[in-house]
Structures are given as structure tokens and as C-alpha cells.
Design a protein around this motif. Structure first.
Motif, PDB file in Angstrom:
ATOM      1  N   UNK A 230       0.832  -1.213   0.000  1.00 25.26           N
ATOM      2  CA  UNK A 230       0.000   0.000   0.000  1.00 25.26           C
ATOM      3  C   UNK A 230       0.858   1.251   0.000  1.00 25.26           C
ATOM      4  N   UNK A 231       1.894   1.268   0.822  1.00 26.00           N
ATOM      5  CA  UNK A 231       2.776   2.432   0.898  1.00 26.00           C
ATOM      6  C   UNK A 231       3.506   2.632  -0.414  1.00 26.00           C
ATOM      7  N   UNK A 232       3.986   1.541  -1.001  1.00 25.31           N
ATOM      8  CA  UNK A 232       4.663   1.628  -2.295  1.00 25.31           C
ATOM      9  C   UNK A 232       3.721   2.214  -3.346  1.00 25.31           C
ATOM     10  N   UNK A 233       2.473   1.754  -3.365  1.00 25.94           N
ATOM     11  CA  UNK A 233       1.493   2.238  -4.344  1.00 25.94           C
ATOM     12  C   UNK A 233       1.191   3.708  -4.101  1.00 25.94           C
ATOM     13  N   UNK A 234       1.103   4.097  -2.855  1.00 25.65           N
ATOM     14  CA  UNK A 234       0.853   5.501  -2.527  1.00 25.65           C
ATOM     15  C   UNK A 234       1.996   6.374  -3.026  1.00 25.65           C
ATOM     16  N   UNK A 235       3.226   5.910  -2.846  1.00 23.82           N
ATOM     17  CA  UNK A 235       4.384   6.650  -3.357  1.00 23.82           C
ATOM     18  C   UNK A 235       4.338   6.759  -4.880  1.00 23.82           C
ATOM     19  N   UNK A 236       3.940   5.670  -5.535  1.00 26.35           N
ATOM     20  CA  UNK A 236       3.815   5.679  -6.993  1.00 26.35           C
ATOM     21  C   UNK A 236       2.758   6.689  -7.439  1.00 26.35           C
ATOM     22  N   UNK A 237       1.635   6.696  -6.747  1.00 24.92           N
ATOM     23  CA  UNK A 237       0.571   7.643  -7.081  1.00 24.92           C
ATOM     24  C   UNK A 237       1.034   9.084  -6.872  1.00 24.92           C
ATOM     25  N   UNK A 238       1.788   9.298  -5.817  1.00 25.17           N
ATOM     26  CA  UNK A 238       2.334  10.634  -5.574  1.00 25.17           C
ATOM     27  C   UNK A 238       3.244  11.075  -6.712  1.00 25.17           C
TER      28      UNK A 238
END
Length: 124
Positions: free
Chosen positions: A4-12
Motif C-alpha cells: 500500500x505504501x509503495x502504491x501511494x508513493x507511486x501515485x504521488x
């Protein structure tokens, strides 16, 4: 890191890239470069900054005058009236408006305005 954190960073990262591709950001970057590359404007900026610093120093010592304030305001008006600077300020305002809309879109599902002023928790 979690998935989830990795995906959030990607979205950012994607959001940053999307913002950089907006007409508002592109216009801001062009206007900023024009201001930075204009020697006359740079001289006007330095003049305004010098006058403002002098006024702030005199204000701290209690020696500021209304005349000095008017001189600073006049220099700012002169600077802002230059076409290249006016275009920069307009582009900056347009970009700020776009970023506020993005902030609202991000904050809406969270019921939190992260772009607003920081304050204490849970105040009514």
C-alpha cells in the motif's frame, strides 16, 4: 515498506508528473524563466528587495516612516507593472488555483484539509 505504501508513493509520483504536464505549470515555468533571464527585471527585483530590507530594518529600530513605506510600495507596483513580471504573477496565481483544486480533490475523501493551516487536533 508495504505494498500500500509503495502504491501511494507511486501515485504521488504520478500526481507530480501530471501536475508538471498541466498548462498552468508549463505557463508558470515559462514565465519564471522569462523573469530569471530578464536583466532589467532582475535589477528591479534587487532594487525592490533592497528597499524592503531597508524598511524592515528601520521598522525594527522604530525609525520607519510612512514615506519609506510608500517608497517600498511604489517600487513593488513598478515591478509588478512590468509585462514580464505581470505574466509571471498571473501564471503563479493560475498554478496556485490549480494546486488548490488538486488539494481539495485529495482532501475530500479524507475529511481532512492537509493543505490548510496546521493546527491542534480535534478542535471545534
Amino acid at each position: 515498506m508495504s505494498i500500500q505504501t509503495d502504491r501511494l508513493d507511486e501515485l504521488g509520483q504520478e500526481l507530480g508528473e501530471a501536475i508538471a504536464a498541466t498548462p498552468e505549470y508549463e505557463a508558470f515555468e515559462e514565465a519564471k524563466a522569462a523573469v530569471e533571464n530578464d536583466e532589467e527585471i532582475q535589477a528591479e527585483i534587487r532594487k525592490f528587495q533592497r528597499l524592503r530590507e531597508e524598511f524592515m530594518m528601520s521598522r525594527q529600530t522604530g525609525e520607519a516612516t510612512q514615506e519609506a513605506l510608500q517608497k517600498v510600495q511604489s517600487a513593488q507596483q513598478d515591478l509588478h507593472s512590468k509585462p514580464v513580471m505581470a505574466e509571471y504573477l498571473e501564471a503563479q496565481a493560475d498554478l496556485q488555483e490549480r494546486l488548490e483544486a488538486v488539494n481539495e480533490a485529495i482532501s475530500e475523501p479524507l475529511a481532512v484539509d492537509f493543505g490548510g493551516e496546521a493546527g491542534g487536533c480535534c478542535q471545534d
